[in-house]
Every structure is written in C-alpha cells, then in structure tokens.
Motif scaffolding. Structure first.
Motif, PDB file in Angstrom:
ATOM      1  N   UNK A   1       0.830  -1.215   0.000  1.00 38.47           N
ATOM      2  CA  UNK A   1       0.000   0.000   0.000  1.00 38.47           C
ATOM      3  C   UNK A   1       0.860   1.258   0.000  1.00 38.47           C
ATOM      4  N   UNK A   2       2.018   1.216  -0.669  1.00 40.21           N
ATOM      5  CA  UNK A   2       2.887   2.387  -0.743  1.00 40.21           C
ATOM      6  C   UNK A   2       3.714   2.631   0.514  1.00 40.21           C
ATOM      7  N   UNK A   3       3.485   1.854   1.561  1.00 40.58           N
ATOM      8  CA  UNK A   3       4.257   2.050   2.792  1.00 40.58           C
ATOM      9  C   UNK A   3       5.583   1.296   2.700  1.00 40.58           C
ATOM     10  N   UNK A   4       6.544   1.724   3.528  1.00 44.21           N
ATOM     11  CA  UNK A   4       7.814   0.992   3.585  1.00 44.21           C
ATOM     12  C   UNK A   4       7.561  -0.379   4.232  1.00 44.21           C
ATOM     13  N   UNK A   5       8.152  -1.400   3.645  1.00 40.37           N
ATOM     14  CA  UNK A   5       7.976  -2.767   4.161  1.00 40.37           C
ATOM     15  C   UNK A   5       9.026  -3.027   5.241  1.00 40.37           C
ATOM     16  N   UNK A   6       8.553  -3.303   6.453  1.00 36.76           N
ATOM     17  CA  UNK A   6       9.458  -3.490   7.609  1.00 36.76           C
ATOM     18  C   UNK A   6       9.812  -4.977   7.729  1.00 36.76           C
ATOM     19  N   UNK A   7      11.126  -5.250   7.707  1.00 31.02           N
ATOM     20  CA  UNK A   7      11.598  -6.636   7.597  1.00 31.02           C
ATOM     21  C   UNK A   7      12.454  -7.023   8.798  1.00 31.02           C
TER      22      UNK A   7
ATOM     23  N   UNK B   1       8.412  -8.106  19.623  1.00 35.35           N
ATOM     24  CA  UNK B   1       8.833  -6.775  20.071  1.00 35.35           C
ATOM     25  C   UNK B   1       8.652  -5.703  19.000  1.00 35.35           C
ATOM     26  N   UNK B   2       8.942  -6.018  17.735  1.00 35.36           N
ATOM     27  CA  UNK B   2       8.977  -4.951  16.715  1.00 35.36           C
ATOM     28  C   UNK B   2       7.828  -5.009  15.709  1.00 35.36           C
ATOM     29  N   UNK B   3       7.089  -6.139  15.652  1.00 34.05           N
ATOM     30  CA  UNK B   3       5.932  -6.240  14.762  1.00 34.05           C
ATOM     31  C   UNK B   3       6.226  -5.928  13.304  1.00 34.05           C
ATOM     32  N   UNK B   4       7.108  -6.685  12.653  1.00 33.27           N
ATOM     33  CA  UNK B   4       7.448  -6.406  11.250  1.00 33.27           C
ATOM     34  C   UNK B   4       6.327  -6.823  10.295  1.00 33.27           C
ATOM     35  N   UNK B   5       6.452  -6.388   9.012  1.00 32.60           N
ATOM     36  CA  UNK B   5       5.529  -6.874   7.978  1.00 32.60           C
ATOM     37  C   UNK B   5       5.981  -8.242   7.474  1.00 32.60           C
ATOM     38  N   UNK B   6       7.307  -8.449   7.450  1.00 30.10           N
ATOM     39  CA  UNK B   6       7.830  -9.665   6.822  1.00 30.10           C
ATOM     40  C   UNK B   6       9.057 -10.187   7.572  1.00 30.10           C
TER      41      UNK B   6
ATOM     42  N   UNK C   1       1.252 -15.262  14.597  1.00 27.27           N
ATOM     43  CA  UNK C   1       1.060 -14.102  13.706  1.00 27.27           C
ATOM     44  C   UNK C   1       0.610 -14.583  12.328  1.00 27.27           C
ATOM     45  N   UNK C   2      -0.657 -14.964  12.177  1.00 30.87           N
ATOM     46  CA  UNK C   2      -1.093 -15.554  10.914  1.00 30.87           C
ATOM     47  C   UNK C   2      -0.954 -14.613   9.708  1.00 30.87           C
ATOM     48  N   UNK C   3      -0.924 -13.293   9.920  1.00 30.47           N
ATOM     49  CA  UNK C   3      -0.821 -12.363   8.793  1.00 30.47           C
ATOM     50  C   UNK C   3       0.617 -12.016   8.414  1.00 30.47           C
TER      51      UNK C   3
END
Lengths: 217, 127
Positions: free
Chosen positions: B3-9, B50-55, B78-80
């Motif tokens: 969605x245009x946001x930075x992907x946090x890895x 602790x940090x809740x990343x996207x990936x 974290x199913x998503x």
C-alpha cells in the motif's frame, strides 16, 4: 552401501556440498556488488573484511573437497610408535570439556593418525550429542578397543548405515550446523591405514556409539 | 507493494555475514527497512513480538530452534505475517515442507531481487 542406495547418498552429498558452497559464494557476490554500488564509506572496512573472510572460506572448502577426493594418497607415512590413548584424550579434551575417560590402552600407530582420528570422533561426539561423552578403553585381542558413547537423540537407521560415507551428515546435524560431513569418513580411512577399524552403532537409550580398534603395542 | 508504505523486515540467520549483507542490501532499496536481526529461531519469535514487522526472512538451518520450528511458531502467533524461507539448498523435503506451510522458498544468492519479489508476493497473499 549397496547400488540402490548409491544414487540417494550421492544426491545427499551434492546437497551438502551445494549448501556449504552457496552461502560463502553468494555472500562474496553480494558484498562485491554492494561495495561496487557505493555504500556508506563508514561501512566499507567492515564489508571488505567480510568479503575476504568469505573468499577464504570458499578456498578452504575447495581444499577440503580435494583432500576428501584424495584421502588415500594423503595418508600419513613414517614409522608407527606407542601412543597412550587415555593420555592423549586427557591432554586434549579435559573432563571439564564434557569427556570422561575410563580404562587404558597403548596402541602402535602413527601419532598424526591417532590425533586426527581422536579429533574427528570426539569433536563429532561433543558437537552432536549431550554431555558427558564417555570414553572406555580396553584390550580386545591384538587390538585396543576405544568405545566413545555420546548420548542424544535416537539415530535413524540411515544415520547408522551411512555414518562413514563422505558428505553424509546426520539428521540433527543437517538442520542445525554447517559442515561437509567428512570427519568420520577420514577417521575410518586412517584407522584402516593403521591396521585397525572404526564403526558406528546406535546407542541404547538414544545417541551414538563410535568404536575404534587400533593395534596394541 | 505494501500500500505504498515501507515494508518493515526482520532478518533471521545464524551467519553474521549474511545478516550484515542483507542489512546493507535492503538499505539500498527505499521500499524496505530492516527493523531487526536475529541469529536463531527462538530470538526471531521474541524479536517479532517486540517490533511487529511486515515480513520475516528466515534461514532454515540454524542451531537451537531452527527455521522450520520458528516458522511454525510464528505462523500460529502471527497468521498475517509474511515469511520467506531463505536457504542455501532446498531439496525435496524442504520444498515439500515449505509448500505445505504456504511459505515461498528463495535460494541464497548475491542478488537481493528474488528475495524482495518473494516478500512482495507473500505480503499480497497474506493481506
């Protein structure tokens, strides 16, 4: 190993070699490309160190592969001499290091062979099993028999059958550690070279037992 | 895209040089931000909490809690979360197991692109 197993064992061996080579090879490529793209100058010394370290690791792996393919021509030469096995184990692997020694035995063998056999067997036992590793020495006919017991997970039947195959790595080792799976292969060749024998069995209650027989003095 | 946001890895690998390489490679791609690195599967679960990343980029062969075990734990909690397996070699067992868990496998390479493409595909699937 019979013929129907050969293809499967070959596949596993190629997988092990591939895995061990891929990690440093892709790291070298990635670091070189990052450096060429112009990264933060403060990062450069650190990245160049990593580049050199991984290039060296690749070189060492190639040396190991060549040594494995050539193990019979690289066997030690020179006269056999008396070697006190209990003393060798106590000198290099202390009981604080997780090894307990019982019994005694003096063998007649090339010292360099004994050092490499003990190194491979004991390091393997310590790396893959629980503590303590128990070493028992006793006379067995014209040989000294050394029994190395390392408690741990139950070995699969394949791990027992193929333990001495080059590039074979036990199930537990494959999911937790890197390495080429050559230690016991080379140790068994060296034991035969010294007029002895090395074999592996599953341990009752889980883990592994390695038997080494070398000519008694 | 996310969605245009930075992907946090989050990066998980027992090899420090691989972690370092991925950090500097991701730093050159403005779509991504590395928000943490872990050296084994147990640290990975704690770090994700602790940090809740996207990936998560997950090595499979690690001492202690390995990647297979860590992926199972993360998927349950974290199913998503988008997870990509990043490994030196993937034989039939690894491919079969990852396929069963719906995890894309990427072979380690000096090129970051296959990994970023796989992360984007996994994010789309999980949204």
């Amino acid at each position: 190993v019979d013929s129907r197993d050969q293809e499967w064992v070959r596949q596993r061996a190629l997988n092990v070699i591939g895995h061990e080579l891929r990690t440093p090879a892709s790291t070298v490529r990635g670091l070189a490309e990052v450096l060429a793209a112009g990264t933060n100058p403060d990062d450069r010394p650190d990245l160049i160190d990593a580049l050199v370290r991984n290039a060296r690791r690749l070189e060492a792996l190639v040396d190991d592969l060549l040594a494995a393919s050539n193990v019979t021509t690289a066997l030690p030469v020179g006269p056999a001499e008396p070697v006190d096995l209990a003393e060798r184990v106590r000198t290099s692997w202390t009981e604080e290091g997780g090894i307990e020694v019982a019994g005694s035995g003096v063998v007649l063998a090339r010292r360099v062979s004994v050092t490499r056999i003990l190194g491979a067997v004991l390091d393997n036992a310590l790396a893959y099993g629980a503590r303590p590793v128990r070493v028992t020495l006793a006379a067995s006919g014209e040989h000294v028999r050394m029994v190395v017991e390392s408690p741990g997970d139950e070995l699969s039947s394949e791990d027992v059958r193929f333990a001495l195959e080059p590039f074979w790595r036990g199930e537990r080792a494959v999911t937790t550690r890197s390495g080429l799976g050559l230690g016991l292969t080379v140790a068994s060749k060296l034991a035969e070279h010294e007029g002895g024998h090395l074999w592996v069995e599953g341990r009752e209650g889980g883990g592994m037992v390695t038997f080494i027989e070398l000519p008694a003095r | 895209m996310n969605d245009g946001r930075i992907i946090r890895v989050v990066i998980v690998d027992d090899e420090p040089d691989i972690r370092r390489l991925l950090e500097v490679q991701f730093a050159l791609d403005s779509d991504f931000e590395v928000v943490g690195s872990a050296a084994d599967g147990d640290q990975a679960v704690k770090l994700v909490r602790a940090v809740g990343p996207d990936a998560v980029v997950m090595d499979l062969l690690m001492p202690g809690v390995n990647g297979f075990q860590s992926i199972a734990a993360l998927q349950q909690e974290f199913p998503d979360l988008a997870i990509v397996a990043y490994t030196g070699v993937a034989g039939d067992y690894v491919r079969g197991e990852m396929d069963r868990q719906g995890i894309e496998v990427v072979l380690k390479s000096g090129d970051l692109r296959p990994l970023t493409d796989a992360i984007r595909r996994s994010l789309k699937r999980d949204r």
